[in-house]
Design a protein around this motif. Structure first.
Motif, PDB file in Angstrom:
ATOM      1  N   PHE A   1     129.449  73.166  18.177  1.00 48.80           N
ATOM      2  CA  PHE A   1     130.131  72.365  19.199  1.00 48.80           C
ATOM      3  C   PHE A   1     131.620  72.288  18.841  1.00 48.80           C
ATOM      4  CE2 PHE A   1     129.509  68.138  21.763  1.00 48.80           C
ATOM      5  CZ  PHE A   1     130.499  68.553  22.644  1.00 48.80           C
ATOM      6  N   ALA A   2     132.386  73.265  19.280  1.00 46.50           N
ATOM      7  CA  ALA A   2     133.788  73.413  18.868  1.00 46.50           C
ATOM      8  C   ALA A   2     134.627  72.188  19.197  1.00 46.50           C
ATOM      9  CB  ALA A   2     134.386  74.655  19.525  1.00 46.50           C
ATOM     10  N   LEU A   3     134.456  71.637  20.396  1.00 44.90           N
ATOM     11  CA  LEU A   3     135.292  70.527  20.834  1.00 44.90           C
ATOM     12  C   LEU A   3     135.064  69.278  19.989  1.00 44.90           C
ATOM     13  CD1 LEU A   3     137.447  70.140  22.955  1.00 44.90           C
ATOM     14  CD2 LEU A   3     135.704  69.292  24.527  1.00 44.90           C
ATOM     15  N   ALA A   4     133.851  69.108  19.479  1.00 43.15           N
ATOM     16  CA  ALA A   4     133.561  67.948  18.629  1.00 43.15           C
ATOM     17  C   ALA A   4     134.345  68.039  17.322  1.00 43.15           C
ATOM     18  CB  ALA A   4     132.064  67.858  18.353  1.00 43.15           C
ATOM     19  N   TYR A   5     134.456  69.257  16.762  1.00 39.61           N
ATOM     20  CA  TYR A   5     135.255  69.437  15.544  1.00 39.61           C
ATOM     21  C   TYR A   5     136.718  69.080  15.801  1.00 39.61           C
ATOM     22  CZ  TYR A   5     131.462  72.073  13.249  1.00 39.61           C
ATOM     23  OH  TYR A   5     130.272  72.450  12.670  1.00 39.61           O
TER      24      TYR A   5
ATOM     25  N   ARG B   1     131.359  75.784  28.970  1.00 38.85           N
ATOM     26  CA  ARG B   1     130.473  74.752  28.439  1.00 38.85           C
ATOM     27  C   ARG B   1     130.542  74.807  26.918  1.00 38.85           C
ATOM     28  NH1 ARG B   1     124.836  74.886  31.231  1.00 38.85           N
ATOM     29  NH2 ARG B   1     126.248  74.561  32.978  1.00 38.85           N
ATOM     30  N   TYR B   2     130.852  73.668  26.298  1.00 39.18           N
ATOM     31  CA  TYR B   2     131.049  73.649  24.856  1.00 39.18           C
ATOM     32  C   TYR B   2     129.758  73.371  24.088  1.00 39.18           C
ATOM     33  CZ  TYR B   2     135.926  73.626  26.219  1.00 39.18           C
ATOM     34  OH  TYR B   2     137.137  73.961  26.782  1.00 39.18           O
ATOM     35  N   THR B   3     128.763  72.872  24.768  1.00 38.89           N
ATOM     36  CA  THR B   3     127.449  72.674  24.154  1.00 38.89           C
ATOM     37  C   THR B   3     126.396  72.618  25.255  1.00 38.89           C
ATOM     38  OG1 THR B   3     126.102  71.290  22.690  1.00 38.89           O
ATOM     39  CG2 THR B   3     127.624  70.151  24.159  1.00 38.89           C
TER      40      THR B   3
ATOM     41  N   LEU C   1     137.917  74.774  11.936  1.00 41.97           N
ATOM     42  CA  LEU C   1     136.531  75.100  12.267  1.00 41.97           C
ATOM     43  C   LEU C   1     136.337  75.181  13.779  1.00 41.97           C
ATOM     44  CD1 LEU C   1     134.673  72.835   9.667  1.00 41.97           C
ATOM     45  CD2 LEU C   1     134.746  75.344   9.689  1.00 41.97           C
ATOM     46  N   GLY C   2     136.969  74.263  14.501  1.00 44.43           N
ATOM     47  CA  GLY C   2     136.872  74.295  15.958  1.00 44.43           C
ATOM     48  C   GLY C   2     137.473  75.556  16.538  1.00 44.43           C
ATOM     49  N   LEU C   3     138.620  75.972  16.027  1.00 41.00           N
ATOM     50  CA  LEU C   3     139.277  77.186  16.529  1.00 41.00           C
ATOM     51  C   LEU C   3     138.485  78.443  16.177  1.00 41.00           C
ATOM     52  CD1 LEU C   3     143.137  76.801  16.075  1.00 41.00           C
ATOM     53  CD2 LEU C   3     141.889  77.380  18.157  1.00 41.00           C
TER      54      LEU C   3
ATOM     55  N   GLN D   1     127.814  63.017  14.192  1.00 40.19           N
ATOM     56  CA  GLN D   1     126.455  63.152  14.715  1.00 40.19           C
ATOM     57  C   GLN D   1     126.369  64.286  15.746  1.00 40.19           C
ATOM     58  OE1 GLN D   1     123.663  61.451  13.629  1.00 40.19           O
ATOM     59  NE2 GLN D   1     125.148  60.840  12.058  1.00 40.19           N
ATOM     60  N   ALA D   2     127.405  64.409  16.568  1.00 42.14           N
ATOM     61  CA  ALA D   2     127.433  65.486  17.565  1.00 42.14           C
ATOM     62  C   ALA D   2     127.426  66.848  16.873  1.00 42.14           C
ATOM     63  CB  ALA D   2     128.668  65.345  18.450  1.00 42.14           C
ATOM     64  N   ILE D   3     128.217  66.976  15.814  1.00 41.64           N
ATOM     65  CA  ILE D   3     128.269  68.242  15.069  1.00 41.64           C
ATOM     66  C   ILE D   3     126.947  68.518  14.371  1.00 41.64           C
ATOM     67  CG2 ILE D   3     129.358  69.358  13.083  1.00 41.64           C
ATOM     68  CD1 ILE D   3     131.964  67.852  13.926  1.00 41.64           C
TER      69      ILE D   3
END
Length: 596
Positions: free
Chosen positions: A310-314, A267-269, A344-346, A302-304
């Protein structure tokens, strides 16, 4: 008692009930077979065969009763009269009824043999890949019909979860979503995508409540393998996704190793508001329009903002900026932002296959670090073996490095997972083109264009392929068609240099004047400007734009220097070769000297 049974039997025969039963049975068999064979070609609803069978079953006792009461005579339909036993023995059944009965018996025997022992069919079902699935976009049943992004996002998340199973073929989103809004029969979908099962469903979102209905259908016979209804508060959406993916894996007998199960349950968030913005970003990015890209950036941001972890959003925000670098925004502006967001996501999750795919793209198209790019793609495919984007971009890298047969193989593997994706067909054609298999390339580009007539790159390369074959008039017609589809600066530039190369100086000049005005305020690819000036014979200006493309590390310039046709048109001068050497591709070394 035997005597009464005998009398009853004789009465059934006299009233022709026995003959009617036989004829009715054979007719029903024929009707059912006919319906089963026309449902798919005519795109009829899947429940039509069941409705027909139910109607025939319900009608059967009614027909028997009517046959008992009435008789068909030369004078019309009359009520059957009661007669004595002696009269019954004197009545003979008309030959027409006897013949019809025998024919019906033969038909019944043939149909039973065909269905039971499989004497029929070359059945297309036999070609289905049963260990495979297509997840269709969910239907929006919300009161305001404003949850399309949410319905699409749910389906995409399930696709992503299932595609971690290497043993399970999961058709990618683009191909599954090709049937969106169409009343296509499940069996036809199965044939087109070559899958053994299909998941579809609906979502009703109202205030803070959500109701999701899903069903897993066996394509071979249209039966429902599994179905379920979920009624939860919106915050329970993550658990629903997990339950659906695990139930599908279980019903398809997929080996649920701990690693696969953990991938599904990742789960990413936990923040629903952030997740909702993320889904809206995905939806708008998928539109591939300037407005859609702009909205996607806003929604991902907005998600970030709602969930900074929230890695996947980045990573998806990074992907949007990477898309902009293809002729819409200068790579010097777009790529640093893309790389920063991807980094940043990684840092938040170093197991994100998508992030490694993007790293591979950056290292391939912009940083020109070929070995690092290949390692990135390998890492991505190690984490996610069925990642179509990783497969297609790895195929491009293999073409750049001169491994054309491997490139074609990877592109075809991607095509198996995403057969209705115009970009994947483009990549197949692209790998054929660079291997100088021009006829095969044309087939692939035409398929891509048939799926998406406005596909810029496929139309562009279709015209280029015709030029490589010396069919300049067809190339011009193709690029004129492309320009007619869009007022895009890129399509204008393509047609401009196509006119010049074909010797149509006046038409080329007219477009060039329009182009020169627009580039004062709009960004244009330096590679395209190089092609225009080269075709005009203005070599110094061509060199300026060629140098600019190299300095910007623009992805398009790579397409030119390894192009078996275009590379032969690069001016035979050391200053061009020095820039080409700077790229560092083995197959471009000493390119000028190798010209024929």
């Amino acid at each position: 008692m035997p005597n009464k049974l005998s009398q009853f039997w004789q009465e059934l025969k006299r009233r022709r009930v026995i003959y009617l039963i036989t004829v009715y049975a054979s007719s029903s068999f024929i009707i059912i077979e006919l319906v089963n064979n026309v449902v798919m070609p005519l795109n009829l609803p899947e429940n039509i065969p069941a409705i027909v069978i139910a109607a025939l079953v319900i009608s059967f006792p009614i027909v028997i009763i009517l046959s008992w009461i009435f008789d068909v005579t030369p004078k019309g339909i009359k009520k059957t009269e009661s007669i004595s036993a002696a009269e019954k023995n004197q009545i003979k059944t008309p030959n027409s009824w006897i013949i019809a009965t025998y024919i019906s018996i033969v038909i019944i025997i043939i149909l039973v043999l065909v269905n039971v022992f499989g004497l029929k069919r070359n059945n297309p079902i036999e070609s289905y890949d049963f260990n495979s699935i297509a997840v269709l976009p969910f239907t929006d049943l919300s009161p305001q019909k404003d949850q399309e992004y949410f319905c699409d996002g749910m389906a995409i998340e399930i696709i992503n979860s299932l595609s971690h199973f290497e043993e399970l073929k999961v058709v990618a989103k683009t191909s599954s979503f090709a049937f969106k809004g169409k009343n296509t029969n499940v069996r036809e979908i199965g044939q087109i995508l070559n899958v053994g099962s299909v998941l579809d469903g609906s979502i009703r979102k109202d205030s803070n409540q959500i109701r999701i209905t899903v069903q897993l259908i066996n394509v071979a016979d249209g039966t429902q393998v599994w179905s379920s209804n979920f009624n939860r508060e919106l915050e329970g959406i993550f658990e629903i996704q997990d339950e659906i993916a695990l139930a599908i894996a279980e019903n398809l007998k997929v080996n649920l190793l701990l690693e696969n199960k953990n991938n599904i349950l990742t789960r990413y968030t936990d923040n629903f508001e952030a997740y909702n913005y993320y889904l809206q970003g995905m939806y708008n990015k998928g539109l591939l329009t300037p407005e859609g890209i702009e909205k996607a950036i806003y929604f991902y941001e907005q998600a970030i903002d709602r969930d900074p972890k929230f890695a996947l959003a980045y990573v998806e925000l990074a992907n949007v900026y990477q898309i902009l670098s293809y002729g819409l925004v200068s790579p010097e502006v777009a790529i640093p932002k893309a790389e920063e967001y991807n980094k940043l996501g990684l840092e938040l999750d170093n197991e994100l296959s998508r992030a490694y795919t993007l790293q591979g793209i950056f290292n391939m198209n912009h940083n020109w670090r070929w070995e690092k790019s290949e390692n990135n793609y390998k890492k991505s495919l190690e984490l996610h073996p069925n990642d179509v984007e990783a497969l297609t971009n790895y195929s491009v890298l293999l073409t750049y490095t001169g491994r054309n047969n491997e490139a074609i193989g990877l592109a075809k593997r991607a095509l198996e997972l995403d057969p209705l994706n115009n970009w994947v067909h483009f990549c197949v054609g692209w790998s054929y083109y660079y291997n100088q298999q021009y006829e095969e390339a044309i087939k692939a580009f035409r398929t891509a264009v048939s799926i998406n007539p406005t596909d810029l790159f496929s139309n562009y390369y279709l015209g280029k392929t015709y030029k490589a074959l010396g069919e300049n008039e067809t190339a011009i017609t193709t690029h004129e068609h492309l320009y007619g589809l869009s007022n895009d600066l890129r399509t204008m530039a393509v047609l401009t240099y196509t006119y010049y190369e074909a010797g149509r100086i006046v038409k080329g000049g007219e477009l060039y004047d329009k182009l020169a005005d627009r580039i004062q305020s709009e960004y244009i690819s330096p590679t395209l400007m190089y092609l225009i000036y080269r075709s005009r014979g203005e070599i110094d200006l061509a060199f300026e734009w060629f140098e600019k493309a190299i300095n910007q590390h623009e992805g398009w310039i790579l397409w030119i220097v390894v192009d078996p046709y275009e590379s032969q048109l690069i001016p035979n001068e050391a200053r061009f070769q020095n820039l080409i050497d700077f790229i560092g591709l083995p197959i471009t070394s000493k390119l000028i000297e190798l010209k024929v």
